[in-house]
Design a protein around this motif. Structure first.
Motif: not given
Length: 127
Positions: A94-99, A122-126
């Motif tokens: 969700p943080s990446i989508v929001e960004a 999600w925590e591995k998505q960098t």
């Protein structure tokens, strides 16, 4: 930036490069160069549309309107491979989508990068 001057001419040299981001050209200053204006956020409509499309297709699958990826591909007249890659965007944190929706994603995040396989945790998505 360097400025040289003679009697009638002032020459200003500004080191910069152009990069494509979301189909648009963007001026990139070299590392360490101070910017005179804060960077403006720019929403990448291509990425936003792809994410929205992925969530819409996922809803169609969940509600039973379409039962397979191939059904969606046939209805949209596109390849099933593309549908599955876009559907994978619904697994972004969700943080990446929001960004992305706010235009705060880094310059290295493009739709081409997002369409490549990425970890579902999600925590591995960098990016």
């Amino acid at each position: 930036m360097t400025v040289t001057s003679d009697d009638d001419t002032i020459t200003v040299h500004v080191p910069l490069s152009f990069t494509k981001r979301g189909g648009r050209k963007q001026i990139v200053l070299p590392d360490g160069a101070s910017s005179w204006a804060p960077p403006r956020t720019r929403v990448d409509n291509t990425m936003v549309k792809a994410i929205a499309r992925g969530f819409r297709w996922r809803k169609l699958l969940e509600t039973g309107v379409h039962t397979t990826i191939e059904d969606i591909a046939a209805a949209e007249k596109i390849s099933a491979s593309y549908v599955s890659r876009v559907l994978r965007l619904t697994l972004l944190s969700p943080s990446i989508v929001e960004a992305i929706l706010d235009g705060r994603q880094g310059p290295d995040i493009t739709l081409a990068v997002l369409m490549k396989p990425f970890p579902v945790e999600w925590e591995k998505q960098t990016f």
